[in-house]
Design a protein around this motif. Structure first.
Motif, PDB file in Angstrom:
ATOM      1  N   GLY A  97     -19.062 -67.430 -65.958  1.00 21.00           N
ATOM      2  CA  GLY A  97     -17.823 -68.321 -65.206  1.00 21.00           C
ATOM      3  C   GLY A  97     -17.100 -68.503 -66.134  1.00 21.00           C
TER       4      GLY A  97
ATOM      5  N   VAL B 241     -20.169 -58.416 -57.339  1.00 21.45           N
ATOM      6  CA  VAL B 241     -19.309 -59.217 -57.952  1.00 21.45           C
ATOM      7  C   VAL B 241     -18.031 -59.604 -56.924  1.00 21.45           C
ATOM      8  CG1 VAL B 241     -17.205 -58.771 -59.570  1.00 21.45           C
ATOM      9  CG2 VAL B 241     -19.499 -57.833 -60.104  1.00 21.45           C
TER      10      VAL B 241
ATOM     11  N   ALA C 192     -15.583 -68.009 -55.869  1.00 23.11           N
ATOM     12  CA  ALA C 192     -14.918 -68.800 -56.957  1.00 23.11           C
ATOM     13  C   ALA C 192     -13.574 -68.831 -56.615  1.00 23.11           C
ATOM     14  CB  ALA C 192     -15.304 -67.839 -58.196  1.00 23.11           C
TER      15      ALA C 192
ATOM     16  N   PHE D 135     -12.938 -58.717 -63.156  1.00 27.59           N
ATOM     17  CA  PHE D 135     -14.249 -59.549 -63.131  1.00 27.59           C
ATOM     18  C   PHE D 135     -15.472 -58.916 -63.537  1.00 27.59           C
ATOM     19  CE2 PHE D 135     -11.804 -62.387 -59.793  1.00 27.59           C
ATOM     20  CZ  PHE D 135     -11.350 -63.074 -60.760  1.00 27.59           C
TER      21      PHE D 135
ATOM     22  N   SER E 200     -17.251 -63.542 -56.977  1.00 24.92           N
ATOM     23  CA  SER E 200     -15.915 -63.708 -57.397  1.00 24.92           C
ATOM     24  C   SER E 200     -15.335 -64.473 -56.175  1.00 24.92           C
ATOM     25  CB  SER E 200     -15.304 -62.808 -58.229  1.00 24.92           C
ATOM     26  OG  SER E 200     -15.104 -61.727 -57.375  1.00 24.92           O
TER      27      SER E 200
ATOM     28  N   TRP F  95     -17.839 -70.194 -58.951  1.00 31.04           N
ATOM     29  CA  TRP F  95     -18.494 -68.729 -59.514  1.00 31.04           C
ATOM     30  C   TRP F  95     -19.963 -68.866 -59.733  1.00 31.04           C
ATOM     31  CZ3 TRP F  95     -16.060 -64.324 -61.685  1.00 31.04           C
ATOM     32  CH2 TRP F  95     -16.643 -63.687 -62.460  1.00 31.04           C
TER      33      TRP F  95
END
Length: 325
Positions: free
Chosen positions: A293, A247, A254, A231, A251, A275
């Motif tokens: 995303g 991150v 997400a 990611f 994430s 996201w």
């Protein structure tokens, strides 16, 4: 077929709402401007994430020694199935492929899959907790509540894993009593389901008896680090200057939303919504959060499809596969 069309409609509706906030031209420009070096590093992250997931399955399966090459292919196909099949049906591709390719029973495949998901959820919450603490100055949420909820879910996951055989046996016994309570005969389908639950309970006992907790935890941990690195690499490739821990936080939200039992097509739409929410919290603009995303999801899908094609070609060319035919 009806479920498939409903899944398409749900996914299309979510994606339509997202595209009201950004243009397709912006998404195209984002994808075509990605840095090649960061793309290679992201692909490497994907490969090692799959590699260590397959290694984890090798330590969870107890009845036979499945070749690692088969487990790598199965893990790759399973990951691709999660992105294209509706209503989380992609999860069933793992025990199905394990049965077809390696002759493993469906119940043992399901037991190892459920065990791996428990490890995944446990480590995801650990990552979420660490990222929340390290990025608390940027987050617009109550840190104490985040920590409290994370610790509660981690503890619940821990208990669920160790008491899973007892839970399965309890549910199997409950299925025996329900027909008696409502005055209904015990149907063959209910009896079949009871037997399968008992077999899964035995498989969980066997998994616990192997004592591979540390090995499976380390493999799962490295797999998730590689996924978060993927990611991060794609975001850097898109020109987003962001820290690794931010991150991880964005994430993780997400990942959690994409795991929800929403009847969409694969995890399209649900992952993008999570996201966008996660990366809005860590400071990205709404347009960048939505566009990245979608961009990251498209990149993962392309890579998954390419890896799936390579695994399919190597499977059809393998001597063991030709012998089975």
């Amino acid at each position: 077929m009806k479920r498939f069309f409903i899944s398409i409609l749900i996914t299309a509706a979510v994606l339509f709402l997202l595209f009201t906030q950004i243009s397709i031209r912006d998404l195209y420009r984002l994808l075509t401007s990605i840095d090649p070096l960061w793309t290679i590093l992201g692909v490497a992250g994907y490969f090692f994430a799959i590699f260590f997931r397959a290694l984890r399955y090798k330590w969870l399966i107890h009845s036979k020694d499945v070749p690692f090459s088969d487990l790598f292919r199965i893990t790759t196909f399973h990951n691709l199935s999660l992105m294209v099949l509706p209503s989380k049906l992609g999860e069933l591709s793992y025990p199905y492929l394990l049965n077809k390719i390696s002759g493993m029973s469906m119940t043992e495949g399901l037991a190892s899959l459920i065990a791996s998901r428990v490890y995944d959820f446990f480590l995801t919450m650990i990552f979420f907790l660490v990222a929340s603490i390290s990025s608390h100055a940027l987050l617009k949420v109550n840190l104490f509540l985040v920590i409290l909820l994370s610790v509660f879910l981690i503890g619940l996951t821990f208990l669920a894993f160790f008491y899973m055989p007892l839970l399965l046996r309890w549910f199997s016994n409950l299925l025996t009593r329900i027909p008696q309570w409502i005055g209904m005969k015990n149907r063959p389908s209910i009896h079949w389901f009871q037997v399968k639950l008992q077999e899964m309970a035995e498989d969980f006992y066997a998994i616990k008896a192997r004592g591979t907790y540390l090995s499976v935890t380390l493999a799962s941990l490295i797999s998730w680090v590689m996924a978060f690195w993927m990611f991060y690499a794609f975001l850097r490739g898109f020109g987003i200057d962001i820290s690794f821990m931010r991150v991880v936080f964005g994430s993780t939200i997400a990942v959690i939303t994409s795991a929800l039992p929403v009847g969409g097509l694969g995890n399209w739409g649900t992952l993008e919504v999570g996201w966008a929410a996660g990366f809005l919290l860590v400071g990205l603009s709404k347009e960048k959060a939505i566009a990245t995303g979608l961009g990251v999801h498209i990149m993962i899908f392309i890579i998954s499809a390419l890896f799936g094609l390579i695994c399919w070609i190597t499977l059809t060319l393998s001597p063991s596969h030709r012998h089975k035919q």
